[in-house]
Structure formats: structure tokens, C-alpha cells
Design a protein around this motif. Structure first.
Motif, mmCIF file in Angstrom:
data_model
loop_
_atom_site.group_PDB
_atom_site.id
_atom_site.type_symbol
_atom_site.label_atom_id
_atom_site.label_comp_id
_atom_site.label_asym_id
_atom_site.label_seq_id
_atom_site.Cartn_x
_atom_site.Cartn_y
_atom_site.Cartn_z
ATOM 1 N N GLU A 122 0.827 -1.210 0.000
ATOM 2 C CA GLU A 122 0.000 0.000 0.000
ATOM 3 C C GLU A 122 0.865 1.265 0.000
ATOM 4 O O GLU A 122 1.864 1.364 0.722
ATOM 5 N N GLY A 128 -2.659 5.117 0.167
ATOM 6 C CA GLY A 128 -3.987 4.552 0.385
ATOM 7 C C GLY A 128 -4.459 3.575 -0.670
ATOM 8 O O GLY A 128 -5.628 3.162 -0.652
ATOM 9 N N ASN A 167 -7.841 1.418 -0.718
ATOM 10 C CA ASN A 167 -8.096 1.204 0.710
ATOM 11 C C ASN A 167 -8.472 2.483 1.455
ATOM 12 O O ASN A 167 -9.037 2.415 2.552
ATOM 13 N N GLN A 168 -8.123 3.634 0.872
ATOM 14 C CA GLN A 168 -8.379 4.930 1.507
ATOM 15 C C GLN A 168 -8.878 5.913 0.446
ATOM 16 O O GLN A 168 -8.537 5.802 -0.731
ATOM 17 N N VAL A 215 -12.703 -0.974 -4.764
ATOM 18 C CA VAL A 215 -12.708 -0.219 -3.514
ATOM 19 C C VAL A 215 -12.968 -1.214 -2.390
ATOM 20 O O VAL A 215 -14.004 -1.889 -2.370
ATOM 21 N N ASN A 216 -12.025 -1.335 -1.481
ATOM 22 C CA ASN A 216 -12.163 -2.236 -0.341
ATOM 23 C C ASN A 216 -13.469 -1.940 0.398
ATOM 24 O O ASN A 216 -13.746 -0.776 0.731
ATOM 25 N N CYS A 240 -13.123 0.130 3.445
ATOM 26 C CA CYS A 240 -12.538 1.475 3.325
ATOM 27 C C CYS A 240 -13.271 2.426 4.274
ATOM 28 O O CYS A 240 -14.510 2.472 4.264
ATOM 29 N N LYS A 272 -15.824 4.920 2.283
ATOM 30 C CA LYS A 272 -16.022 4.217 1.014
ATOM 31 C C LYS A 272 -16.737 5.089 -0.010
ATOM 32 O O LYS A 272 -16.366 5.134 -1.181
ATOM 33 N N ALA A 303 -14.342 7.606 -1.470
ATOM 34 C CA ALA A 303 -13.395 6.917 -2.351
ATOM 35 C C ALA A 303 -14.053 6.593 -3.693
ATOM 36 O O ALA A 303 -13.430 6.736 -4.764
#
Length: 300
Positions: free
Chosen positions: A115, A118, A150-151, A184-185, A188, A191, A194
Motif C-alpha cells: 500500500e 492509500g 483502501n483509503q 474499492v475495499n 474502506c 467508502k 473513495a
């Protein structure tokens, strides 16, 4: 009037027919989890070759099931080892299209980098030209490559999307259709933000595609209903797929229903409930039920 080429036939199917994608591309890191969910414990194999042989048996059982065909399934995404193996005496990609009328795709990324800002970019792919050449010879229609957000970091997301489209350009130049997958996790912290940053970056890249080039997108099911509509309608997008991303089949289907024009490309959520211990009749009944529920969620 000239007959359509194989590529044209397959593209027309994806563009015009209702259905969804089966993601059968678990690779080294995720294969033990997939086998465990299927009822095969880690002590059942010794070494990677035996492990991949077992997962190929699982995939072959899915693909040869009477309910797995092009009536409800548009495409299947394969791991390289699956592409290199046969099903019922035919190369896997040929079996998918010739017998089941399912369009074959290949996962081409080599996993995720650590990572930074992010996001997790794709690892370098020095072997990509050779892999694309092999995929073309094996009658693969398109490819898939995954990176992860993740961010809600604008700089990281922009870099991630830029990398995806740089690789997509190589894939298009090789005559294959790229599936761009910036996941997108689902964990997150912001989310929704993001997803907004990601959509803006995607639209910028899509607007810059030359000529009449098309790509496909594979995205996380969003926090806001209908959020991907602008991408679904974008003239440079052949299809928008949704990954299950850790959501259960029930939750994935629920979110799909709220996002018209987006179709499933599920992996874990597709094989949920399947087991090596099931009889063929039990297996086929369970798989048919899963396929029907995902199909219905994908045609809203």
C-alpha cells in the motif's frame, strides 16, 4: 453479407444479451481459501501443482454443469493455469465457447504491490506481452486486472486509475478487451468518498481513450444506489461488472438490484454453498439456484 468474426460474435453477446460473469480466477494466494470453502482442507494436497489440480477439478465441475451455459452467463474469467488446462479434452477457453457459449477472459495481473497513498497498485508485469500473445492464440476474448483502493486518497486513486489504463492500452493493442478493475475495499473508512474520487478519475481516463476504443469496468458495489449509472452509459464502456468483494451472495444481489445496468462478476458469492462432498445432483441444484439468483439481480 460477411459472417461475423469470433471476436465480433462474442462482443455482440456481451453488449446485447442479459446475464452475468462467473469469476473463476482464484490464483495462488486465494486458492486455499476457495478450496476450503469447497470442503477441501489444506492437508489434502502437497505442493502447488496438486493444489491447482484440485482447484481445476472444482472449476471443471462448475463449467461442465448443465446449468452453467451462455443462457444466463455471458463470460467467465480464468486464472492462467485454468486457461492452460483442458476440460473434457478441450482447451478450457474453447470448451467455454464451443460447448457452453460463454465468453472466456483471462486474469493477467500478477498480484498487488504494497500500500502507498492509500492504494495498492498492480505489481510490475514484465511478462504481459508474452501472456497476451498466448491468450490470443488460445482464443481468449479479454482480460482482467485488479488493483485496490483502501483509503479515499485522491492522489493514490488517480495513480491507480492511470496505471490501469496504461496497461489497458497494451491489452487493446494486442487485440483483446480489457476489464479495468479498481476495487474499492468494502472496509474502506470513507467508502462513499473513495467511490466518488474513483468515478471522477475513471471518467477522465475514459474521455481520453482514442478513436472508438472500448473497455469494460469491474467495480465494487457502491454505497449510493445507481452511483455507477454515468459509467454504464459512457460511450467508451462496453459493460460495467460488479465484484462481490467480500459481500455475501445475498448482500451482493441486494446491492445489484439497486444498481440498474450493472451486472455481477462474482467469485466467492457464486460458489458459496458448493461442496466437493455433494452428489452431482445436489451440486447442480445448488449451482443452478445461485446462478438464477445472481442472474435475476443482474437484469434489473
Amino acid at each position: 453479407m460477411n459472417a461475423l468474426s469470433l471476436t465480433e460474435l462474442q462482443q455482440r453477446k456481451i453488449m446485447t444479451q442479459s446475464g452475468f460473469f462467473a469469476a473463476l480466477d482464484q490464483s495462488g494466494g486465494s486458492t486455499p481459501k476457495a478450496l476450503l470453502a469447497y470442503g477441501i482442507k489444506e492437508n489434502a494436497w502437497s505442493g502447488d501443482e496438486e493444489m491447482f489440480a484440485l482447484v481445476h477439478q472444482m472449476r471443471a465441475r462448475i463449467v461442465t454443469s448443465p446449468c452453467f451455459n451462455g443462457d444466463r452467463i455471458l463470460g467467465a474469467i480464468l486464472f492462467e493455469g485454468t486457461m492452460d488446462r483442458d476440460i473434457e479434452g478441450q482447451p478450457t477457453a474453447d470448451y467455454l465457447w464451443d460447448q457452453q457459449r460463454v465468453v472466456p477472459f483471462l486474469k493477467v495481473d500478477q498480484g498487488l504491490a504494497g500500500e502507498s497513498d492509500g492504494v495498492q497498485l498492480m505489481k510490475p508485469m514484465p511478462g504481459l506481452p508474452a501472456l497476451l500473445d498466448k491468450a490470443g492464440r488460445k482464443r481468449i476474448f479479454g482480460t482482467k486486472m485488479r488493483s485496490v483502493v483502501n483509503q479515499a486518497n485522491a492522489a493514490g486513486i488517480k495513480a491507480l486509475v492511470r496505471q490501469q489504463f496504461e496497461v489497458a492500452a497494451q491489452i487493446l493493442a494486442a487485440g483483446l478487451m480489457p476489464i479495468v478493475e479498481p476495487e474499492v475495499n468494502i472496509h474502506c473508512p470513507d467508502k462513499g468518498k473513495a467511490e466518488a474520487l474513483l468515478k471522477a478519475a475513471l471518467i477522465e481516463e475514459l474521455n481520453s481513450l482514442p478513436g472508438s476504443q472500448l473497455v469494460m469496468l469491474k467495480l465494487t458495489l457502491p454505497e449510493q444506489d445507481g452511483f455507477h449509472t454515468e459509467l454504464v452509459k459512457h460511450p467508451r464502456v462496453l459493460k460495467v461488472l460488479a465484484l462481490s468483494g467480500g459481500y455475501s451472495r445475498e448482500e451482493g444481489n441486494r446491492r445489484l438490484h439497486q444498481n440498474p445496468g450493472v451486472i455481477a462478476s462474482f467469485s466467492r458469492a457464486l460458489i458459496e454453498g458448493l461442496s466437493a462432498q455433494q452428489s452431482d445432483a445436489e451440486f447442480d441444484t445448488q449451482l443452478d439456484s445461485a446462478i438464477q439468483s445472481i442472474y435475476e439481480a443482474s437484469i434489473t
